[in-house]
Write a protein that holds these residues in place. Structure first.
Motif, mmCIF file in Angstrom:
data_model
loop_
_atom_site.group_PDB
_atom_site.id
_atom_site.type_symbol
_atom_site.label_atom_id
_atom_site.label_comp_id
_atom_site.label_asym_id
_atom_site.label_seq_id
_atom_site.Cartn_x
_atom_site.Cartn_y
_atom_site.Cartn_z
ATOM 1 N N LYS A 184 -12.408 39.270 -7.954
ATOM 2 C CA LYS A 184 -13.555 38.855 -7.136
ATOM 3 C C LYS A 184 -14.158 40.105 -6.514
ATOM 4 C CE LYS A 184 -10.936 35.982 -4.929
ATOM 5 N NZ LYS A 184 -10.463 35.075 -3.896
ATOM 6 N N ASN A 185 -15.478 40.221 -6.558
ATOM 7 C CA ASN A 185 -16.164 41.421 -6.099
ATOM 8 C C ASN A 185 -17.015 41.150 -4.877
ATOM 9 O OD1 ASN A 185 -15.274 42.673 -8.543
ATOM 10 N ND2 ASN A 185 -16.924 41.600 -9.575
ATOM 11 N N MET A 186 -17.228 42.234 -4.122
ATOM 12 C CA MET A 186 -18.067 42.138 -2.932
ATOM 13 C C MET A 186 -18.593 43.530 -2.606
ATOM 14 S SD MET A 186 -16.927 40.839 0.830
ATOM 15 C CE MET A 186 -17.045 39.123 0.383
ATOM 16 N N GLU A 209 -22.667 48.091 9.605
ATOM 17 C CA GLU A 209 -22.965 46.741 10.089
ATOM 18 C C GLU A 209 -21.657 45.987 10.306
ATOM 19 O OE1 GLU A 209 -25.499 44.711 7.352
ATOM 20 O OE2 GLU A 209 -27.053 46.239 7.447
ATOM 21 N N THR A 210 -21.614 45.128 11.295
ATOM 22 C CA THR A 210 -20.465 44.254 11.497
ATOM 23 C C THR A 210 -20.623 43.057 10.568
ATOM 24 O OG1 THR A 210 -20.282 44.953 13.793
ATOM 25 C CG2 THR A 210 -19.183 42.898 13.185
ATOM 26 N N VAL A 211 -19.609 42.805 9.747
ATOM 27 C CA VAL A 211 -19.682 41.727 8.759
ATOM 28 C C VAL A 211 -18.442 40.844 8.854
ATOM 29 C CG1 VAL A 211 -21.127 42.997 7.121
ATOM 30 C CG2 VAL A 211 -18.648 43.192 6.980
ATOM 31 N N THR A 212 -18.575 39.605 8.440
ATOM 32 C CA THR A 212 -17.446 38.685 8.340
ATOM 33 C C THR A 212 -17.165 38.492 6.865
ATOM 34 O OG1 THR A 212 -18.099 37.595 10.379
ATOM 35 C CG2 THR A 212 -16.588 36.389 8.931
ATOM 36 N N ILE A 213 -15.950 38.866 6.458
ATOM 37 C CA ILE A 213 -15.574 38.800 5.048
ATOM 38 C C ILE A 213 -14.217 38.117 4.921
ATOM 39 C CG2 ILE A 213 -16.902 40.849 4.413
ATOM 40 C CD1 ILE A 213 -14.328 42.465 4.441
ATOM 41 N N PRO A 214 -13.873 37.626 3.710
ATOM 42 C CA PRO A 214 -12.546 37.032 3.514
ATOM 43 C C PRO A 214 -11.444 38.038 3.846
ATOM 44 C CG PRO A 214 -13.985 36.460 1.698
ATOM 45 C CD PRO A 214 -14.719 37.478 2.534
ATOM 46 N N ALA A 231 -10.776 42.446 3.540
ATOM 47 C CA ALA A 231 -10.528 43.323 4.692
ATOM 48 C C ALA A 231 -9.210 44.065 4.509
ATOM 49 C CB ALA A 231 -10.517 42.509 5.980
ATOM 50 N N GLU A 232 -8.201 43.371 4.027
ATOM 51 C CA GLU A 232 -6.907 44.016 3.786
ATOM 52 C C GLU A 232 -7.022 45.078 2.704
ATOM 53 O OE1 GLU A 232 -2.312 42.922 2.515
ATOM 54 O OE2 GLU A 232 -3.815 41.337 2.581
ATOM 55 N N ALA A 233 -7.758 44.798 1.641
ATOM 56 C CA ALA A 233 -7.946 45.770 0.566
ATOM 57 C C ALA A 233 -8.643 47.023 1.085
ATOM 58 C CB ALA A 233 -8.751 45.154 -0.581
ATOM 59 N N TYR A 234 -9.648 46.845 1.955
ATOM 60 C CA TYR A 234 -10.339 47.999 2.526
ATOM 61 C C TYR A 234 -9.389 48.834 3.384
ATOM 62 C CZ TYR A 234 -13.496 50.879 5.225
ATOM 63 O OH TYR A 234 -14.103 51.956 5.827
ATOM 64 N N ARG A 235 -8.608 48.168 4.244
ATOM 65 C CA ARG A 235 -7.655 48.899 5.093
ATOM 66 C C ARG A 235 -6.615 49.643 4.249
ATOM 67 N NH1 ARG A 235 -8.186 44.202 8.208
ATOM 68 N NH2 ARG A 235 -6.297 43.335 7.288
ATOM 69 N N ASN A 236 -6.116 48.992 3.192
ATOM 70 C CA ASN A 236 -5.145 49.646 2.323
ATOM 71 C C ASN A 236 -5.747 50.867 1.633
ATOM 72 O OD1 ASN A 236 -3.207 47.764 2.991
ATOM 73 N ND2 ASN A 236 -3.493 46.540 1.146
ATOM 74 N N ALA A 237 -6.997 50.755 1.184
ATOM 75 C CA ALA A 237 -7.668 51.881 0.531
ATOM 76 C C ALA A 237 -7.827 53.049 1.500
ATOM 77 C CB ALA A 237 -9.026 51.445 -0.011
ATOM 78 N N GLN A 238 -8.183 52.759 2.747
ATOM 79 C CA GLN A 238 -8.341 53.819 3.744
ATOM 80 C C GLN A 238 -6.998 54.493 4.028
ATOM 81 O OE1 GLN A 238 -11.426 54.891 4.941
ATOM 82 N NE2 GLN A 238 -11.894 53.584 3.204
#
Length: 108
Positions: A67-69, A75-80, A84-91
């Motif tokens: 699934k892509n996004m 910007e402040t966004v509301t996402i599944p 959010a976990e994938a972004y934190r793990n990548a960082q």
């Protein structure tokens, strides 16, 4: 007419949610069962992705289990929650790679 058990009702609700959100009920899914045995809505998180310090990108591409996004920076966004976990793990991985690179350079 016989009354349906709680388990049968939960299974029917799960099938209905699967029809509404195809692909969202597998392993790692954000769909959960609440204490009454019915399916809860997918978990969402509000997050802020800062602007790119290099100015090379104005958005972030996220992909979880096919699934892509695309999320705009600044910007402040509301996402599944799984995105959010994938972004934190990548960082975290990017920071670890930078630390390892700096450690390797300092050994010379």
């Amino acid at each position: 007419m016989s009354k349906k058990s709680v388990e049968q009702q939960a299974q029917e609700e799960l099938r209905e949610v699967e029809r509404q959100f195809p692909g969202d009920t597998g392993e790692g899914s954000s769909l959960t069962m609440n204490e009454r045995g019915s399916v809860a809505a997918p978990k969402k998180e509000t997050m802020f992705i800062p602007l790119d310090p290099n100015g090379t990108s104005d958005s972030v591409y996220l992909c979880v289990n096919g699934k892509n996004m695309v999320v705009r920076r600044g910007e402040t966004v509301t996402i599944p929650a799984e995105f959010a976990e994938a972004y934190r793990n990548a960082q975290a991985q990017q920071a670890a790679a930078l630390r390892a690179q700096q450690a390797a350079l300092s050994k010379d």
